[in-house]
Design an enzyme around this catalytic site. Sequence first.
Site, mmCIF file in Angstrom:
data_model
loop_
_atom_site.group_PDB
_atom_site.id
_atom_site.type_symbol
_atom_site.label_atom_id
_atom_site.label_comp_id
_atom_site.label_asym_id
_atom_site.label_seq_id
_atom_site.Cartn_x
_atom_site.Cartn_y
_atom_site.Cartn_z
ATOM 1 N N HIS A 1 0.557 -1.303 -0.053
ATOM 2 C CA HIS A 1 -0.097 0.098 0.039
ATOM 3 C C HIS A 1 0.849 1.227 0.170
ATOM 4 O O HIS A 1 0.518 2.423 -0.293
ATOM 5 C CB HIS A 1 -1.001 0.025 1.333
ATOM 6 C CG HIS A 1 -2.323 0.487 0.983
ATOM 7 N ND1 HIS A 1 -2.910 0.646 -0.167
ATOM 8 C CD2 HIS A 1 -2.992 1.129 1.801
ATOM 9 C CE1 HIS A 1 -4.200 1.248 0.051
ATOM 10 N NE2 HIS A 1 -4.154 1.546 1.250
ATOM 11 N N TYR B 1 -2.507 10.096 6.526
ATOM 12 C CA TYR B 1 -2.897 8.764 6.178
ATOM 13 C C TYR B 1 -3.732 8.644 4.822
ATOM 14 O O TYR B 1 -4.345 9.791 4.257
ATOM 15 C CB TYR B 1 -3.801 8.274 7.390
ATOM 16 C CG TYR B 1 -3.003 7.885 8.561
ATOM 17 C CD1 TYR B 1 -2.260 6.866 8.537
ATOM 18 C CD2 TYR B 1 -2.627 8.626 9.531
ATOM 19 C CE1 TYR B 1 -1.490 6.464 9.632
ATOM 20 C CE2 TYR B 1 -2.298 8.479 10.680
ATOM 21 C CZ TYR B 1 -1.168 7.258 10.516
ATOM 22 O OH TYR B 1 -0.442 6.893 11.648
ATOM 23 N N ASN C 1 -6.830 7.518 3.737
ATOM 24 C CA ASN C 1 -7.964 8.001 3.444
ATOM 25 C C ASN C 1 -8.485 9.303 3.439
ATOM 26 O O ASN C 1 -9.353 9.933 3.160
ATOM 27 C CB ASN C 1 -9.002 7.058 4.228
ATOM 28 C CG ASN C 1 -8.757 7.398 5.752
ATOM 29 O OD1 ASN C 1 -7.745 8.033 6.174
ATOM 30 N ND2 ASN C 1 -9.709 6.923 6.532
ATOM 31 N N ASP D 1 -0.939 2.312 -5.427
ATOM 32 C CA ASP D 1 -0.935 0.717 -5.498
ATOM 33 C C ASP D 1 -2.199 0.173 -6.164
ATOM 34 O O ASP D 1 -3.226 0.912 -6.052
ATOM 35 C CB ASP D 1 -0.787 0.100 -4.435
ATOM 36 C CG ASP D 1 -1.813 0.410 -3.357
ATOM 37 O OD1 ASP D 1 -1.638 1.763 -2.917
ATOM 38 O OD2 ASP D 1 -2.630 -0.643 -2.784
ATOM 39 N N ASN E 1 -8.805 4.017 -1.588
ATOM 40 C CA ASN E 1 -9.288 4.998 -0.504
ATOM 41 C C ASN E 1 -8.546 6.384 -0.773
ATOM 42 O O ASN E 1 -9.132 7.525 -0.371
ATOM 43 C CB ASN E 1 -9.106 4.397 0.992
ATOM 44 C CG ASN E 1 -10.218 3.548 1.467
ATOM 45 O OD1 ASN E 1 -11.237 3.490 0.762
ATOM 46 N ND2 ASN E 1 -9.638 2.658 2.240
#
Length: 192
Positions: free
Chosen positions: A21, A65, A67, A92, A113
């Site tokens: 990720h 982060y 999201n 990714d 996300n």
Amino acid sequence: MSKFLIVGLGNIGIEYAGTRHNIGFDVADALAVKHSVPFRSDRLADLAELKYRGKQLIIIKPTTYMNLSGKAVKYWLDKEKIAPSNMIVIVDELAIPLSKLRLRLSGSDGGHNGLKSIQAILGTDQYPRLRFGIGNNYPKGMQAEYVLGKWWKEEIPVVMQKIQKSVEAIESIVHIGIERTMNEVNKLEFPL
């Protein structure tokens, strides 16, 4: 001088380092290392700047982060007065095999996300993205563990090769444009 915002998506924290990720962070790091520019902590992102072929590149790794990536992207696009069409997001992608990279001018978030956040905050999906195929080699119900997992030992050589090719693709977009670069990148096949 023309400006580009290069956005490597990932999650901050040592527990996410080296995971599938976080490949966006890894590509951003490789670009900065190649051009000998350090990252520094700044508003909503770690940031590095460089000049390449008469263009200015602002490289960010959002510290919000995954999201909430859109918040950092919007801030830096506005601050640097860069149009979304001059942004490249490295992300990714489960739906693409590990042997491939996909460069697109626009498109859906594909359930990612980070892209969801960017598209919600910008109100558009009209921005380039480099999708780094991670494959979907996981048992049913184990998607999160796979995506947040570290690369397997046998995957590392192709991952390293693709990171270098991703850096070259970013340089190519800046130098000769996205259309010509897409023709080259999208036909590449990396041996596993």
